[in-house]
Design a protein around this motif. Sequence first.
Motif, mmCIF file in Angstrom:
data_model
loop_
_atom_site.group_PDB
_atom_site.id
_atom_site.type_symbol
_atom_site.label_atom_id
_atom_site.label_comp_id
_atom_site.label_asym_id
_atom_site.label_seq_id
_atom_site.Cartn_x
_atom_site.Cartn_y
_atom_site.Cartn_z
ATOM 1 N N UNK A 1 0.821 -1.190 0.000
ATOM 2 C CA UNK A 1 0.000 0.000 0.000
ATOM 3 C C UNK A 1 0.869 1.260 0.000
ATOM 4 N N UNK A 2 1.960 1.221 0.783
ATOM 5 C CA UNK A 2 2.835 2.383 0.861
ATOM 6 C C UNK A 2 3.380 2.738 -0.519
ATOM 7 N N UNK A 3 3.787 1.733 -1.283
ATOM 8 C CA UNK A 3 4.359 1.984 -2.604
ATOM 9 C C UNK A 3 3.307 2.537 -3.560
ATOM 10 N N UNK A 4 2.078 2.063 -3.440
ATOM 11 C CA UNK A 4 1.044 2.558 -4.341
ATOM 12 C C UNK A 4 0.639 3.995 -4.034
ATOM 13 N N UNK A 5 0.786 4.411 -2.786
ATOM 14 C CA UNK A 5 0.409 5.776 -2.404
ATOM 15 C C UNK A 5 1.550 6.760 -2.632
ATOM 16 N N UNK A 6 2.764 6.411 -2.157
ATOM 17 C CA UNK A 6 3.883 7.345 -2.223
ATOM 18 C C UNK A 6 4.903 6.998 -3.283
ATOM 19 N N UNK A 7 4.728 5.923 -3.982
ATOM 20 C CA UNK A 7 5.716 5.527 -4.981
ATOM 21 C C UNK A 7 6.947 4.956 -4.305
ATOM 22 N N UNK A 8 8.114 5.419 -4.712
ATOM 23 C CA UNK A 8 9.377 4.937 -4.156
ATOM 24 C C UNK A 8 9.656 5.668 -2.846
ATOM 25 N N UNK A 9 9.121 5.159 -1.769
ATOM 26 C CA UNK A 9 9.166 5.850 -0.469
ATOM 27 C C UNK A 9 10.321 5.340 0.377
ATOM 28 N N UNK A 10 11.529 5.621 -0.056
ATOM 29 C CA UNK A 10 12.696 5.179 0.728
ATOM 30 C C UNK A 10 12.816 5.940 2.039
ATOM 31 N N UNK A 11 12.215 7.105 2.110
ATOM 32 C CA UNK A 11 12.227 7.861 3.359
ATOM 33 C C UNK A 11 11.574 7.050 4.470
ATOM 34 N N UNK A 12 10.565 6.255 4.139
ATOM 35 C CA UNK A 12 9.875 5.453 5.142
ATOM 36 C C UNK A 12 10.791 4.373 5.699
ATOM 37 N N UNK A 13 11.636 3.812 4.850
ATOM 38 C CA UNK A 13 12.593 2.804 5.312
ATOM 39 C C UNK A 13 13.571 3.434 6.300
ATOM 40 N N UNK A 14 14.073 4.619 5.961
ATOM 41 C CA UNK A 14 15.014 5.287 6.858
ATOM 42 C C UNK A 14 14.321 5.768 8.125
ATOM 43 N N UNK A 15 13.080 6.158 8.028
ATOM 44 C CA UNK A 15 12.318 6.515 9.224
ATOM 45 C C UNK A 15 12.150 5.321 10.142
ATOM 46 N N UNK A 71 14.631 11.136 16.658
ATOM 47 C CA UNK A 71 13.169 11.254 16.575
ATOM 48 C C UNK A 71 12.771 12.471 15.736
ATOM 49 N N UNK A 72 13.429 13.598 15.962
ATOM 50 C CA UNK A 72 13.134 14.789 15.167
ATOM 51 C C UNK A 72 13.484 14.571 13.693
ATOM 52 N N UNK A 73 14.557 13.819 13.441
ATOM 53 C CA UNK A 73 14.902 13.471 12.069
ATOM 54 C C UNK A 73 13.828 12.605 11.420
ATOM 55 N N UNK A 74 13.277 11.663 12.177
ATOM 56 C CA UNK A 74 12.202 10.809 11.660
ATOM 57 C C UNK A 74 10.958 11.649 11.366
ATOM 58 N N UNK A 75 10.639 12.581 12.245
ATOM 59 C CA UNK A 75 9.498 13.469 12.012
ATOM 60 C C UNK A 75 9.724 14.285 10.735
ATOM 61 N N UNK A 76 10.954 14.764 10.542
ATOM 62 C CA UNK A 76 11.284 15.495 9.325
ATOM 63 C C UNK A 76 11.077 14.611 8.094
ATOM 64 N N UNK A 77 11.556 13.367 8.169
ATOM 65 C CA UNK A 77 11.373 12.442 7.043
ATOM 66 C C UNK A 77 9.899 12.226 6.737
ATOM 67 N N UNK A 78 9.088 12.075 7.764
ATOM 68 C CA UNK A 78 7.669 11.829 7.573
ATOM 69 C C UNK A 78 6.954 13.053 7.000
ATOM 70 N N UNK A 83 13.838 12.218 -1.139
ATOM 71 C CA UNK A 83 14.335 11.072 -1.909
ATOM 72 C C UNK A 83 15.416 10.361 -1.093
ATOM 73 N N UNK A 84 16.073 9.389 -1.713
ATOM 74 C CA UNK A 84 17.069 8.569 -1.025
ATOM 75 C C UNK A 84 18.189 9.398 -0.411
ATOM 76 N N UNK A 85 18.774 10.309 -1.185
ATOM 77 C CA UNK A 85 19.903 11.100 -0.689
ATOM 78 C C UNK A 85 19.495 11.966 0.501
ATOM 79 N N UNK A 86 18.351 12.593 0.381
ATOM 80 C CA UNK A 86 17.862 13.430 1.473
ATOM 81 C C UNK A 86 17.560 12.628 2.727
ATOM 82 N N UNK A 87 17.083 11.417 2.555
ATOM 83 C CA UNK A 87 16.785 10.559 3.699
ATOM 84 C C UNK A 87 18.063 10.152 4.423
#
Length: 112
Positions: A1-15, A71-78, A83-87
Amino acid sequence: MMVSVWGDARWAIFGFLGLILIGLIGGIITGRKMKKIRKIMKENNAHSQELEKLINDNSLWFSIKMRTAIFLGVIFLMTVKPELEGSIITIFVSIILGALPLRMKYEPSAAG
């Protein structure tokens, strides 16, 4: 579901990795120290020097700073969903900021 909504959501993996890191730091650093503190307090040595030493230990402050920064970094990611580099940069900057020595040791003054 995550991929269908956000596409390539690598930020979620890093979060998610950031949240796992928060748990590891809390369990390894804070958990061990708090277990020792509870043990001393249960032994009715609430005013012992060992207890004071454990409470004022820098590793507890390091742990809370590091976990808060991540935690603040995770909130920023969310929020930003970079993209990958920013995450990657976000998580590393969070770790670096958490490791900075921001706490000055409190020394009671002799003047009172």
